[in-house]
Design a protein around this motif. Structure first.
Motif, PDB file in Angstrom:
ATOM      1  N   ARG A  31       0.838  -1.203   0.000  1.00 16.61           N
ATOM      2  CA  ARG A  31       0.000   0.000   0.000  1.00 16.61           C
ATOM      3  C   ARG A  31       0.882   1.266   0.000  1.00 16.61           C
ATOM      4  O   ARG A  31       1.285   1.745   1.050  1.00 16.61           O
ATOM      5  N   PRO A  32       1.193   1.795  -1.176  1.00 13.28           N
ATOM      6  CA  PRO A  32       1.868   3.096  -1.248  1.00 13.28           C
ATOM      7  C   PRO A  32       0.819   4.197  -1.063  1.00 13.28           C
ATOM      8  O   PRO A  32      -0.328   4.040  -1.489  1.00 13.28           O
ATOM      9  N   MET A  33       1.193   5.294  -0.446  1.00 16.00           N
ATOM     10  CA  MET A  33       0.241   6.417  -0.345  1.00 16.00           C
ATOM     11  C   MET A  33       0.971   7.737  -0.174  1.00 16.00           C
ATOM     12  O   MET A  33       2.104   7.781   0.297  1.00 16.00           O
ATOM     13  N   MET A  34       0.279   8.803  -0.542  1.00 23.62           N
ATOM     14  CA  MET A  34       0.819  10.141  -0.328  1.00 23.62           C
ATOM     15  C   MET A  34      -0.242  11.003   0.335  1.00 23.62           C
ATOM     16  O   MET A  34      -1.428  10.928  -0.019  1.00 23.62           O
ATOM     17  N   ILE A  35       0.185  11.807   1.317  1.00 21.62           N
ATOM     18  CA  ILE A  35      -0.755  12.697   2.002  1.00 21.62           C
ATOM     19  C   ILE A  35      -0.175  14.107   2.059  1.00 21.62           C
ATOM     20  O   ILE A  35       1.040  14.294   2.188  1.00 21.62           O
ATOM     21  N   GLY A  36      -1.075  15.074   1.958  1.00 22.52           N
ATOM     22  CA  GLY A  36      -0.678  16.472   2.081  1.00 22.52           C
ATOM     23  C   GLY A  36      -0.640  16.853   3.551  1.00 22.52           C
ATOM     24  O   GLY A  36      -1.646  16.709   4.254  1.00 22.52           O
ATOM     25  N   VAL A  37       0.513  17.314   4.043  1.00 21.86           N
ATOM     26  CA  VAL A  37       0.658  17.670   5.461  1.00 21.86           C
ATOM     27  C   VAL A  37       1.166  19.112   5.583  1.00 21.86           C
ATOM     28  O   VAL A  37       1.223  19.848   4.608  1.00 21.86           O
ATOM     29  N   GLY A  38       1.551  19.498   6.766  1.00 30.78           N
ATOM     30  CA  GLY A  38       1.923  20.901   6.996  1.00 30.78           C
ATOM     31  C   GLY A  38       0.632  21.623   7.326  1.00 30.78           C
ATOM     32  O   GLY A  38      -0.381  21.431   6.648  1.00 30.78           O
ATOM     33  N   ASN A  39       0.610  22.411   8.378  1.00 35.92           N
ATOM     34  CA  ASN A  39      -0.631  23.053   8.817  1.00 35.92           C
ATOM     35  C   ASN A  39      -1.088  24.136   7.850  1.00 35.92           C
ATOM     36  O   ASN A  39      -0.351  25.068   7.557  1.00 35.92           O
ATOM     37  N   CYS A  40      -2.297  23.955   7.328  1.00 36.13           N
ATOM     38  CA  CYS A  40      -2.845  24.920   6.377  1.00 36.13           C
ATOM     39  C   CYS A  40      -4.366  24.752   6.354  1.00 36.13           C
ATOM     40  O   CYS A  40      -4.863  23.702   5.954  1.00 36.13           O
ATOM     41  N   VAL A  41      -5.089  25.753   6.819  1.00 39.66           N
ATOM     42  CA  VAL A  41      -6.547  25.618   6.911  1.00 39.66           C
ATOM     43  C   VAL A  41      -7.242  26.095   5.632  1.00 39.66           C
ATOM     44  O   VAL A  41      -8.349  25.659   5.335  1.00 39.66           O
ATOM     45  N   ALA A  42      -6.596  26.932   4.864  1.00 43.26           N
ATOM     46  CA  ALA A  42      -7.195  27.393   3.605  1.00 43.26           C
ATOM     47  C   ALA A  42      -7.277  26.220   2.629  1.00 43.26           C
ATOM     48  O   ALA A  42      -6.457  25.298   2.688  1.00 43.26           O
ATOM     49  N   VAL A  43      -8.296  26.277   1.747  1.00 40.75           N
ATOM     50  CA  VAL A  43      -8.410  25.204   0.750  1.00 40.75           C
ATOM     51  C   VAL A  43      -7.417  25.476  -0.371  1.00 40.75           C
ATOM     52  O   VAL A  43      -7.686  26.233  -1.299  1.00 40.75           O
ATOM     53  N   LYS A  44      -6.251  24.872  -0.245  1.00 41.55           N
ATOM     54  CA  LYS A  44      -5.212  24.980  -1.280  1.00 41.55           C
ATOM     55  C   LYS A  44      -4.230  23.832  -1.062  1.00 41.55           C
ATOM     56  O   LYS A  44      -4.241  23.189   0.000  1.00 41.55           O
ATOM     57  N   PRO A  45      -3.395  23.549  -2.046  1.00 42.71           N
ATOM     58  CA  PRO A  45      -2.482  22.414  -1.900  1.00 42.71           C
ATOM     59  C   PRO A  45      -1.566  22.572  -0.680  1.00 42.71           C
ATOM     60  O   PRO A  45      -1.163  23.683  -0.337  1.00 42.71           O
ATOM     61  N   ALA A  46      -1.251  21.441  -0.065  1.00 47.68           N
ATOM     62  CA  ALA A  46      -0.398  21.447   1.128  1.00 47.68           C
ATOM     63  C   ALA A  46       1.000  21.965   0.788  1.00 47.68           C
ATOM     64  O   ALA A  46       1.424  21.951  -0.371  1.00 47.68           O
ATOM     65  N   SER A  47       1.698  22.381   1.825  1.00 46.97           N
ATOM     66  CA  SER A  47       3.068  22.875   1.630  1.00 46.97           C
ATOM     67  C   SER A  47       4.082  21.751   1.836  1.00 46.97           C
ATOM     68  O   SER A  47       5.250  21.886   1.490  1.00 46.97           O
ATOM     69  N   GLU A  48       3.632  20.643   2.427  1.00 50.86           N
ATOM     70  CA  GLU A  48       4.535  19.523   2.691  1.00 50.86           C
ATOM     71  C   GLU A  48       3.784  18.216   2.411  1.00 50.86           C
ATOM     72  O   GLU A  48       2.556  18.174   2.530  1.00 50.86           O
ATOM     73  N   TYR A  49       4.541  17.163   2.088  1.00 51.30           N
ATOM     74  CA  TYR A  49       3.895  15.881   1.764  1.00 51.30           C
ATOM     75  C   TYR A  49       4.653  14.717   2.382  1.00 51.30           C
ATOM     76  O   TYR A  49       5.865  14.793   2.586  1.00 51.30           O
ATOM     77  N   ILE A  50       3.911  13.655   2.649  1.00 53.50           N
ATOM     78  CA  ILE A  50       4.528  12.398   3.095  1.00 53.50           C
ATOM     79  C   ILE A  50       4.196  11.342   2.056  1.00 53.50           C
ATOM     80  O   ILE A  50       3.031  11.201   1.658  1.00 53.50           O
ATOM     81  N   PHE A  51       5.226  10.628   1.626  1.00 53.95           N
ATOM     82  CA  PHE A  51       5.028   9.445   0.775  1.00 53.95           C
ATOM     83  C   PHE A  51       5.481   8.251   1.601  1.00 53.95           C
ATOM     84  O   PHE A  51       6.592   8.250   2.137  1.00 53.95           O
TER      85      PHE A  51
END
Ligand SMILES: Cc1ncc(COP(=O)(O)O)c(C=O)c1O
Length: 340
Positions: A128-148
């Motif tokens: 199970r590969p996965m990627m998630i958008g992380v980094g604190n950001c409440v506005a609806v826009k792409p995350a500033s950091e990611y985990i794969f």
């Protein structure tokens, strides 16, 4: 020497089992780090991570198999890498290079070799590969950091006592919008499908069939699997639509039907009111490879294909051919198998 794990291979289902290692990589300031193998199966993320609020995440699912000779092999991992890239692009997430994706999968399988079910048990190692958008950001826009990350777990044979047909019902719900994310493997599609699945199960069906979101006249998906039918004149037919997930199993079956079984094949509209054309039908995907469809309930009537209790001969032949390749009993087309 490979370590021994206390697992009853015959009892395996599809439940989470913590294996020893997973791959973990972070993206920040425009680049991926080197990635590590870790024993920690808990992800640490901020409470305002966009994956938690706005579903900015995607995943994949594939399997590694133990062959009769004891070797370990992955099935079409390059195709999962490509589909993962497509999902990332659709959700404005950074793309993982194909080589990085494949190496991470291979490294995770190797590090957890003890958990690969032996040949003959029908089990495999689900990756199970996965990627998630992380980094604190409440506005609806792409995350500033990611985990794969890539983890794996042993899973059992889907059908313990041979291929058994099951029945499905047509749902009034849609799993994906016409120009939405149905083609990508993103969590939101699955969250949207849970209620329809639950209703189908409560009514005694294995899962539901989704029709096309625009006209509700054509078959799209069978739960979390693609549909195929074998016509009475022996053609392999599967739906063509912009809102279904391009199943790697489906494309493998299309190839085998044409090149091994010598059938005519086609991706085309499959109208729910024209099921009579099919002598057999099935659902296909990584989990079960093929689930024979006994019947489909629609407009107060159960349409039975080949049989509600026995698998049809073409479906069986396709299943046997594909699983023989996955398990190393039959040579597959060039590039389908990656050995460890
Ligand atoms: C919605 C959906 N359709 C189809 C499939 C089958 O795809 P594949 O054969 O690549 O596993 C899956 C499973 O991954 C799925 O989740």
């Amino acid at each position: 020497m490979t370590k021994k794990v206390a697992i009853n291979w015959d009892q395996l289902g599809f439940d989470y089992i913590k294996t020893d290692y997973r791959y973990l990589s972070f993206w920040k300031d425009g680049q991926w780090d080197d990635g590590v193998m870790t024993e920690d199966n808990v992800l640490h993320l901020g409470e305002a991570a966009p994956c938690l609020h706005y579903g900015q995440q995607c995943f994949e699912g594939l399997k590694a198999y133990r062959t009769k000779a004891g070797e370990i092999q992955l099935f079409r991992v390059d195709q999962n890498a490509k589909r993962f890239q497509d999902s990332c692009q659709r959700l404005l997430m950074p793309v993982i290079p194909e080589e990085t994706f494949i190496k991470a999968c291979l490294d995770v399988v190797k590090a957890n070799e003890a958990y690969i079910p032996p040949y003959g048990t029908g089990g495999s190692l689900y990756i199970r590969p996965m990627m998630i958008g992380v980094g604190n950001c409440v506005a609806v826009k792409p995350a500033s950091e990611y985990i794969f990350t890539v983890f794996c777990m042993p899973v059992g044979a889907y059908f313990k006592g041979g291929l058994t047909p099951v029945n499905f019902m047509v749902s009034d719900y849609d799993r994906a919008a016409c120009n939405g994310t149905g083609q990508q493997k993103v969590g939101g599609n699955y969250a949207a499908s849970m209620l329809a699945h639950e209703i189908a199960v409560q009514k005694g069906y294995a899962d539901c069939i989704y029709l096309d979101p625009t006209t509700h006249t054509k078959i799209e998906e069978v739960g979390a699997a693609n549909f195929f039918g074998i016509t009475r004149d022996n053609r392999f037919v599967t739906p063509n639509s912009p809102s279904i997930l391009p199943s790697i199993t489906k494309y493998s079956l299309l190839y085998l039907a044409e090149h091994v079984l010598g059938m005519a094949v086609s991706e085309e509209d499959v109208f729910i009111d024209e099921l009579d054309q099919f002598a057999e039908a099935g659902a296909c995907g990584t989990a079960a490879v093929i689930t024979p469809i006994g019947g489909i309930f629609h407009h107060n009537r159960l349409h039975v294909f080949y049989s509600e209790t026995a698998v049809g001969p073409v479906t069986k032949k396709l299943y046997d051919t594909l699983t023989a390749i996955q398990l190393g009993d039959l040579a597959g087309p060039e590039g389908w198998i990656t050995k460890l």
